[in-house]
Design a protein around this motif. Structure first.
Motif, mmCIF file in Angstrom:
data_model
loop_
_atom_site.group_PDB
_atom_site.id
_atom_site.type_symbol
_atom_site.label_atom_id
_atom_site.label_comp_id
_atom_site.label_asym_id
_atom_site.label_seq_id
_atom_site.Cartn_x
_atom_site.Cartn_y
_atom_site.Cartn_z
ATOM 1 N N ASN A 362 0.812 -1.211 0.000
ATOM 2 C CA ASN A 362 0.000 0.000 0.000
ATOM 3 C C ASN A 362 0.845 1.261 0.000
ATOM 4 O O ASN A 362 0.332 2.355 -0.243
ATOM 5 C CB ASN A 362 -0.931 -0.009 1.222
ATOM 6 N N HIS A 363 2.147 1.115 0.247
ATOM 7 C CA HIS A 363 3.027 2.285 0.328
ATOM 8 C C HIS A 363 4.108 2.286 -0.740
ATOM 9 O O HIS A 363 4.913 3.224 -0.780
ATOM 10 C CB HIS A 363 3.684 2.346 1.711
ATOM 11 N N LEU A 364 4.116 1.281 -1.608
ATOM 12 C CA LEU A 364 5.105 1.256 -2.701
ATOM 13 C C LEU A 364 4.937 2.451 -3.634
ATOM 14 O O LEU A 364 5.894 2.876 -4.292
ATOM 15 C CB LEU A 364 4.965 -0.034 -3.502
ATOM 16 N N ARG A 365 3.744 2.995 -3.720
ATOM 17 C CA ARG A 365 3.457 4.095 -4.646
ATOM 18 C C ARG A 365 4.323 5.317 -4.386
ATOM 19 O O ARG A 365 4.473 6.169 -5.266
ATOM 20 C CB ARG A 365 1.981 4.461 -4.569
ATOM 21 N N PHE A 366 4.890 5.426 -3.189
ATOM 22 C CA PHE A 366 5.738 6.577 -2.876
ATOM 23 C C PHE A 366 7.195 6.366 -3.300
ATOM 24 O O PHE A 366 8.025 7.257 -3.106
ATOM 25 C CB PHE A 366 5.679 6.872 -1.377
ATOM 26 N N TYR A 367 7.490 5.221 -3.913
ATOM 27 C CA TYR A 367 8.860 4.918 -4.353
ATOM 28 C C TYR A 367 8.924 4.591 -5.838
ATOM 29 O O TYR A 367 9.848 3.925 -6.307
ATOM 30 C CB TYR A 367 9.417 3.753 -3.528
ATOM 31 N N LEU A 368 7.954 5.072 -6.611
ATOM 32 C CA LEU A 368 7.908 4.778 -8.043
ATOM 33 C C LEU A 368 9.164 5.233 -8.797
ATOM 34 O O LEU A 368 9.688 4.487 -9.638
ATOM 35 C CB LEU A 368 6.657 5.396 -8.665
ATOM 36 N N PRO A 369 9.708 6.439 -8.562
ATOM 37 C CA PRO A 369 10.910 6.841 -9.312
ATOM 38 C C PRO A 369 12.112 5.938 -9.012
ATOM 39 O O PRO A 369 12.937 5.690 -9.905
ATOM 40 C CB PRO A 369 11.171 8.271 -8.825
ATOM 41 N N GLU A 370 12.211 5.457 -7.779
ATOM 42 C CA GLU A 370 13.335 4.573 -7.433
ATOM 43 C C GLU A 370 13.120 3.174 -8.010
ATOM 44 O O GLU A 370 14.100 2.505 -8.380
ATOM 45 C CB GLU A 370 13.473 4.480 -5.915
ATOM 46 N N MET A 371 11.881 2.727 -8.085
ATOM 47 C CA MET A 371 11.597 1.397 -8.616
ATOM 48 C C MET A 371 11.746 1.348 -10.132
ATOM 49 O O MET A 371 12.148 0.314 -10.683
ATOM 50 C CB MET A 371 10.170 0.989 -8.226
ATOM 51 N N TYR A 372 11.443 2.471 -10.803
ATOM 52 C CA TYR A 372 11.514 2.503 -12.265
ATOM 53 C C TYR A 372 12.309 3.743 -12.690
ATOM 54 O O TYR A 372 11.762 4.732 -13.185
ATOM 55 C CB TYR A 372 10.097 2.533 -12.851
ATOM 56 N N PRO A 373 13.591 3.693 -12.497
ATOM 57 C CA PRO A 373 14.433 4.893 -12.694
ATOM 58 C C PRO A 373 14.523 5.379 -14.142
ATOM 59 O O PRO A 373 14.855 6.545 -14.365
ATOM 60 C CB PRO A 373 15.803 4.441 -12.177
ATOM 61 N N LYS A 374 14.241 4.537 -15.121
ATOM 62 C CA LYS A 374 14.384 4.936 -16.520
ATOM 63 C C LYS A 374 13.080 5.421 -17.147
ATOM 64 O O LYS A 374 13.071 5.813 -18.317
ATOM 65 C CB LYS A 374 14.951 3.778 -17.340
ATOM 66 N N LEU A 375 12.015 5.398 -16.407
ATOM 67 C CA LEU A 375 10.725 5.813 -16.945
ATOM 68 C C LEU A 375 10.458 7.284 -16.666
ATOM 69 O O LEU A 375 10.939 7.856 -15.685
ATOM 70 C CB LEU A 375 9.603 4.962 -16.349
ATOM 71 N N HIS A 376 9.653 7.889 -17.548
ATOM 72 C CA HIS A 376 9.282 9.304 -17.398
ATOM 73 C C HIS A 376 7.880 9.457 -16.808
ATOM 74 O O HIS A 376 7.641 10.366 -16.008
ATOM 75 C CB HIS A 376 9.364 10.020 -18.750
ATOM 76 N N LYS A 377 6.965 8.594 -17.239
ATOM 77 C CA LYS A 377 5.598 8.629 -16.720
ATOM 78 C C LYS A 377 5.136 7.203 -16.446
ATOM 79 O O LYS A 377 5.565 6.261 -17.121
ATOM 80 C CB LYS A 377 4.643 9.295 -17.715
ATOM 81 N N ILE A 378 4.231 7.075 -15.489
ATOM 82 C CA ILE A 378 3.659 5.768 -15.172
ATOM 83 C C ILE A 378 2.240 5.971 -14.637
ATOM 84 O O ILE A 378 1.966 6.973 -13.947
ATOM 85 C CB ILE A 378 4.542 5.003 -14.169
ATOM 86 N N LEU A 379 1.365 5.036 -14.970
ATOM 87 C CA LEU A 379 -0.017 5.097 -14.502
ATOM 88 C C LEU A 379 -0.210 4.068 -13.395
ATOM 89 O O LEU A 379 0.007 2.876 -13.603
ATOM 90 C CB LEU A 379 -0.986 4.818 -15.658
ATOM 91 N N LEU A 380 -0.612 4.541 -12.234
ATOM 92 C CA LEU A 380 -0.853 3.664 -11.089
ATOM 93 C C LEU A 380 -2.318 3.256 -11.067
ATOM 94 O O LEU A 380 -3.220 4.107 -11.063
ATOM 95 C CB LEU A 380 -0.496 4.382 -9.781
ATOM 96 N N LEU A 381 -2.586 1.938 -11.053
ATOM 97 C CA LEU A 381 -3.948 1.413 -10.976
ATOM 98 C C LEU A 381 -4.092 0.535 -9.744
ATOM 99 O O LEU A 381 -3.225 -0.301 -9.471
ATOM 100 C CB LEU A 381 -4.288 0.591 -12.226
ATOM 101 N N ASP A 382 -5.187 0.716 -9.009
ATOM 102 C CA ASP A 382 -5.489 -0.190 -7.903
ATOM 103 C C ASP A 382 -6.046 -1.494 -8.458
ATOM 104 O O ASP A 382 -6.521 -1.557 -9.602
ATOM 105 C CB ASP A 382 -6.497 0.458 -6.952
ATOM 106 N N ASP A 383 -6.039 -2.536 -7.611
ATOM 107 C CA ASP A 383 -6.505 -3.838 -8.098
ATOM 108 C C ASP A 383 -8.020 -3.971 -8.092
ATOM 109 O O ASP A 383 -8.558 -4.982 -8.544
ATOM 110 C CB ASP A 383 -5.876 -4.968 -7.277
ATOM 111 N N ASP A 384 -8.744 -2.964 -7.588
ATOM 112 C CA ASP A 384 -10.209 -3.034 -7.576
ATOM 113 C C ASP A 384 -10.826 -2.087 -8.602
ATOM 114 O O ASP A 384 -11.917 -1.553 -8.398
ATOM 115 C CB ASP A 384 -10.756 -2.742 -6.178
ATOM 116 N N VAL A 385 -10.127 -1.865 -9.721
ATOM 117 C CA VAL A 385 -10.660 -1.030 -10.797
ATOM 118 C C VAL A 385 -10.915 -1.885 -12.024
ATOM 119 O O VAL A 385 -10.370 -2.983 -12.177
ATOM 120 C CB VAL A 385 -9.712 0.139 -11.153
ATOM 121 N N VAL A 386 -11.742 -1.349 -12.898
ATOM 122 C CA VAL A 386 -11.985 -1.943 -14.218
ATOM 123 C C VAL A 386 -11.829 -0.825 -15.244
ATOM 124 O O VAL A 386 -12.423 0.251 -15.092
ATOM 125 C CB VAL A 386 -13.392 -2.568 -14.311
ATOM 126 N N VAL A 387 -11.029 -1.091 -16.281
ATOM 127 C CA VAL A 387 -10.804 -0.102 -17.337
ATOM 128 C C VAL A 387 -11.808 -0.351 -18.459
ATOM 129 O O VAL A 387 -11.966 -1.488 -18.919
ATOM 130 C CB VAL A 387 -9.366 -0.193 -17.861
#
Length: 557
Positions: A362-387
């Motif tokens: 639930n708190h990984l979202r605050f470390y996105l730049p460190e987890m994916y250092p080569k990316l410029h943008k990322i879309l965060l989706l919860d597991d209880d959504v439907v696209v």
């Protein structure tokens, strides 16, 4: 001398005799006078009879009244006294009944049955007391007639008292107010208990692992153990770090939920092969998650990687304050050992006892730049959504230098910062506006370059350290997100993200159908039996029912 003496004695004796006779005559006169007066008085008393009294006749006053009462006392009739008492009782109850009737009219109850009963009763009393005289022709009372009259009066008095007793509660304002207060208190107390019990039951139902999910995870792990050669680790693909593609982050330990999110994105994407999914789960589920996506590869040529939290070595308690808080024994005791006691005492504080809020996922979202250092943008989706629509338009939105693109959730004073942060604390009060509008997690587009420039991860960790004692906010991901991205959030159109399908039964279907992403936030998750039926099919249509383990585990979707 002797003669003189005798003469003197004789003369003296004659004088005494004359005086005695005179005194005796006076006494006889007085006695005769009193005798005549007594005889006259007795004659008057015996020959005089006062006229019969009636309750309407006027009584004399002053000395005449005294004389009248004296004559009545000397010549009293018990039946008359009894009659006077009956009349008095009847008149008292006439007054009482008329008073209640007047009050009923004041309360505008003219058409009520109760008012009619009061009026009829008052009329009956009046008719009864105005009956012809109860006296016989000779002025005496007939005891049988009096007894019948007394019985009729007592019957009406009894009925009047019953009516007054029933009506008193309605007409006594103080009694009505007190009864209303007692009712409100009782209902409020019952409502409070019901809310707490409902919150506890809802939390248990929502956070317990359903048998079907447990079955699915066990089947997948069993498959991994039975056929290890099929599930060897693959080398990372270059697409996982290609910033020109559309990258999604999904953090969850729910296999079927992640599958629905990925399938819904791919099925609605115009160019699915350009989409990359980064799924992170805990080490207990990582094997099952990998087997699922090996057995059911992502359609349309999309790319997907599965990792465990432990694969990111920099995420340790010395680096991440939230991990240190989660791992602390004090917090473990506070959140788990006293869960039942605290939940029943305070249903509104459910998130504090929710194990999900303590999960590092639930708190990984605050470390996105460190987890994916080569990316410029990322879309965060919860597991209880439907696209429901192609989401590539989110990458084209100009965030104007801000870090987070999200849909705001406030209306009026609801879902403002004051609802999530403790504004009695000086640190919060000095730096934030309590009326600032909150936004939602579930679908967030992050500009990772702006994130790094604004040093948002450092801001998050600083506030987490300040909240070691949980006085700034309760343990959850949204309050620190509101702080971290304060003044760094771009508001998106609400059609991008419609929330509430997990608790709000009154969302319009037009709003849902026009939404790009629908979010089942709340306790009524679509994979649970307590899900709302009107929304459930929007999720179940993306479940991979052809997967053999889904059928074996009786998902009932």
């Amino acid at each position: 001398m002797a003669i003189a003496v005798r003469s003197s004695r004789a003369g003296g004796s004659g004088g005494v005799g004359a005086g005695f006779r005179s005194l005796f005559s006076y006494r006889i006169f007085i006695s005769a006078l009193f005798s005549l007066l007594f005889i006259a008085t007795v004659s008057v008393l015996l020959t005089s009879r006062p006229p019969p009294t009636h309750h309407h006749s006027r009584l004399p006053s002053g000395a005449n009244a005294y004389m009248h009462r004296t004559f009545l006392a000397l010549n009293s009739d018990p039946l008359k006294t009894r009659l006077d008492l009956i009349y008095k009782q009847a008149n008292d109850h006439i007054t009482l009944v008329k008073t209640y009737a007047a009050y009923a009219r004041k309360l505008k109850l003219e058409n009520s049955k109760q008012l009619k009963m009061f009026d009829d009763l008052a009329k009956n009393f009046s008719d009864l007391t105005s009956k012809p005289s109860l006296f016989e022709t000779d002025g005496n009372l007939d005891e049988d007639v009096l007894r019948q009259f007394e019985k009729e009066v007592k019957d009406r008095v009894k009925f009047a008292r019953l009516m007054v007793a029933e009506s008193k509660e309605n007409y006594d304002n103080q009694l009505k107010i007190q009864k209303l207060k007692d009712t409100i208190f009782s209902v409020s107390e019952s409502l409070g208990k019901a809310k707490k019990n409902g919150a506890l039951a809802s939390s248990i139902a929502a956070k317990s692992v359903p048998k079907s999910l447990h079955c699915l995870a066990m089947r997948l792990v069993e498959e991994r153990i039975s056929h290890p050669e099929k599930y060897k680790e693959e080398l990372p693909k270059a697409e996982f770090e290609d910033p020109s593609l559309y990258h999604y982050a999904v953090f969850s330990d729910n296999v079927i939920a992640v599958s629905v999110v990925v399938r819904s994105v791919v099925k609605n994407a115009e160019e699915p092969w350009k989409h990359v999914f980064h799924v992170v789960t805990d080490r207990m589920i990582v094997a099952a998650m990998k087997v699922w996506f090996r057995m059911r590869p992502v359609e349309g040529g999309a790319h997907l990687e599965v990792k465990a939290v432990e694969d990111y070595s920099f995420l340790n308690s010395s680096y991440a304050p939230v991990l240190r808080q989660i791992e602390s024994a004090k917090k473990q005791r506070f959140n788990f050992e006293k869960t039942t006691e605290n939940v029943t005492k305070d249903g509104s504080n459910m998130k504090l006892k929710n194990p999900e809020s303590m999960s590092m996922l639930n708190h990984l979202r605050f470390y996105l730049p460190e987890m994916y250092p080569k990316l410029h943008k990322i879309l965060l989706l919860d597991d209880d959504v439907v696209v429901q629509k192609d989401l590539t338009g989110l990458w084209k939105i100009d965030l104007a230098g801000k870090v987070n693109g999200a849909v705001e959730t406030c209306f009026g004073s609801f879902h403002c910062f004051s609802q999530y942060l403790n504004f009695t604390h000086p640190l919060i009060k000095e730096r934030f506006n309590p009326k600032a509008c909150a936004w939602a997690y579930g679908m967030n587009i992050f500009d990772l370059d702006a994130w790094r420039r604004e040093k948002c991860t450092e801001t998050y960790e600083e506030w987490q350290n300040l909240n070691e004692d949980r006085t700034l906010w309760k343990l959850d991901a949204l309050p620190p997100g509101l702080i971290t991205f304060y003044s760094l959030t771009k508001s998106l159109d609400k059609s991008w993200h419609v929330l509430g399908l997990g608790y709000n039964p009154s969302i319009s279907m037009d709003e849902i159908n026009n939404a790009a992403v629908i979010h089942y936030n709340g306790n009524m998750k679509p994979w649970l039996d307590i899900a709302m039926n009107q929304y459930k099919n929007l999720w179940t249509k993306y479940v991979d029912n052809d997967m053999e383990f889904v059928q074996m585990c009786n998902f009932g979707v």
